[in-house]
Design an enzyme around this catalytic site. Structure first.
Site, PDB file in Angstrom:
ATOM      1  CG  ASP A 198      -1.788   1.239   1.322  1.00  0.00           C
ATOM      2  OD1 ASP A 198      -2.403   1.599   0.296  1.00  0.00           O
ATOM      3  OD2 ASP A 198      -1.859   1.876   2.389  1.00  0.00           O
ATOM      4  CB  SER A 199       0.238   4.766  -0.679  1.00  0.00           C
ATOM      5  OG  SER A 199      -0.910   4.921   0.129  1.00  0.00           O
ATOM      6  CD  GLU A 227       0.963   6.759   5.584  1.00  0.00           C
ATOM      7  OE1 GLU A 227       2.171   6.665   5.852  1.00  0.00           O
ATOM      8  OE2 GLU A 227       0.227   5.771   5.355  1.00  0.00           O
ATOM      9  CB  CYS A 272      -9.169   5.286   0.764  1.00  0.00           C
ATOM     10  SG  CYS A 272      -7.463   5.585   1.265  1.00  0.00           S
ATOM     11  CB  CYS A 326      -3.342   0.574  -2.402  1.00  0.00           C
ATOM     12  SG  CYS A 326      -3.347   2.278  -2.947  1.00  0.00           S
ATOM     13  CG  HIS A 367      -4.444   5.297   4.333  1.00  0.00           C
ATOM     14  ND1 HIS A 367      -3.999   4.765   3.151  1.00  0.00           N
ATOM     15  CD2 HIS A 367      -3.328   5.712   5.004  1.00  0.00           C
ATOM     16  CE1 HIS A 367      -2.666   4.853   3.105  1.00  0.00           C
ATOM     17  NE2 HIS A 367      -2.238   5.420   4.222  1.00  0.00           N
TER      18      HIS A 367
HETATM   19  N1  DGL Z   1      -4.605   3.532   0.801  1.00  0.00           N
HETATM   20  C1  DGL Z   1      -4.768   3.908  -0.536  1.00  0.00           C
HETATM   21  C2  DGL Z   1      -6.108   3.547  -1.107  1.00  0.00           C
HETATM   22  O1  DGL Z   1      -6.694   2.561  -0.698  1.00  0.00           O
HETATM   23  C3  DGL Z   1      -4.255   5.183  -1.068  1.00  0.00           C
HETATM   24  C4  DGL Z   1      -4.077   6.341  -0.220  1.00  0.00           C
HETATM   25  C5  DGL Z   1      -3.178   7.326  -0.910  1.00  0.00           C
HETATM   26  O2  DGL Z   1      -1.971   7.074  -0.883  1.00  0.00           O
HETATM   27  O3  DGL Z   1      -3.689   8.284  -1.469  1.00  0.00           O
HETATM   28  O4  DGL Z   1      -6.593   4.181  -2.008  1.00  0.00           O
END
Ligand code: DGL
Length: 263
Positions: free
Chosen positions: A11-12, A152, A184, A74, A186
């Site tokens: 993931d990011s 984050e 997302c 992600c 996150h």
């Molecule tokens: N966690 C990621 C997602 O599910 C991306 C968040 C990001 O880096 O913008 O989209």
């Protein structure tokens, strides 16, 4: 590839840990390697080309570590890069997309909210899925701009977070949504904060459990489900500060190792 090889997850940043958590519970024998590309977060503000190239970098590192299957934890990377990954690498890939279908099928108010990144909401894959399931439904799509950097940076309980969530959710409440899709990985970390605003009448959907179930099905289909009862190893790597990540990971599994890696 043998069944004891690890499952790779990327993931990011911290977000995909919400998916990894479901996998660790649902697939208790599997070894895992998780990459948090926090140095390059947020992916959601990047171009499709950049998202593909970051996804390739993460995939190649996981393959070098002998992963037997890769979970793209992600939504932004899945909706922009999974077709590319599937056509260029041999391992099975599991992606994560906003769970529009269950929300659209079950809404009683005929209004659903989708909170996701700009990269996800502007992708072709998201558009085609949304069109398929939401005819005649009022879909309120909102870019959660600013949420990922706060998550984050361990600012989940900040005033700034509360302001952003109010700004994104109040218009949805005014349009009487009864389902809120977290598009997302996150955002599941924000469920307690979101519930404070939307109350208990709105169903919040995220895709973590569905991804874990799908991963198991694909492992079985490929004959690479790990049936060994040896205690599994979980290795988590981040290319930025690991403090918050380590706290969250170890609250889920105390034996997981969390380390810095420059990738
Ligand atoms: N966690 C990621 C997602 O599910 C991306 C968040 C990001 O880096 O913008 O989209």
């Amino acid at each position: 590839m043998t069944s004891t090889n690890p499952i790779g997850v990327f993931d990011s940043g911290i977000g995909g840990i919400s998916i990894w958590k479901e996998m660790v519970h649902y697939l208790p024998n599997e070894n895992t390697i998780y990459l948090a590309d926090s140095k390059n977060a947020p992916y959601g503000e990047r171009s499709k080309e950049e998202i593909i190239s970051l996804s390739v970098k993460n995939t190649e590192l996981l393959l070098k570590k002998n992963c037997k299957l890769i979970v793209v934890a992600c939504n932004t990377a899945t909706t922009n890069a999974i077709d590319y990954l599937r056509s260029n690498y041999d391992v099975p890939f599991i992606g994560i997309e906003p769970a529009i279908k269950p929300a659209a099928l079950n809404t009683k108010t005929n209004a659903i909210g989708i909170l996701a990144t700009k990269g996800t909401l502007s992708s072709d894959l998201f558009h085609s899925t949304s069109q398929k399931f939401t005819e005649g439904i009022n879909v309120i799509e909102t870019i959660g701009e600013g949420l990922v950097p706060l998550i984050e940076n361990d600012q989940i309980n900040s005033i700034e977070m509360e302001h952003l969530l109010q700004k994104f959710l109040q218009p949805m409440l005014r349009q009487k949504i009864d389902y809120l899709v977290l598009g997302c990985s996150h955002y599941p970390f924000l469920i307690p904060q979101i519930k404070k605003i939307v109350g208990n009448k709105i169903t919040i959907i995220d895709s973590g459990e569905a991804v874990a179930r799908q991963t198991k099905a694909i492992l079985e289909r490929n004959n690479i489900l790990n049936n060994s009862t040896t205690k599994p190893s979980h290795k988590v790597f981040s290319n930025a500060d690991i403090k918050t990540l380590a706290r969250i990971v170890n609250s889920i599994d105390t034996s997981a190792s969390v380390a810095f890696l420059n990738f």
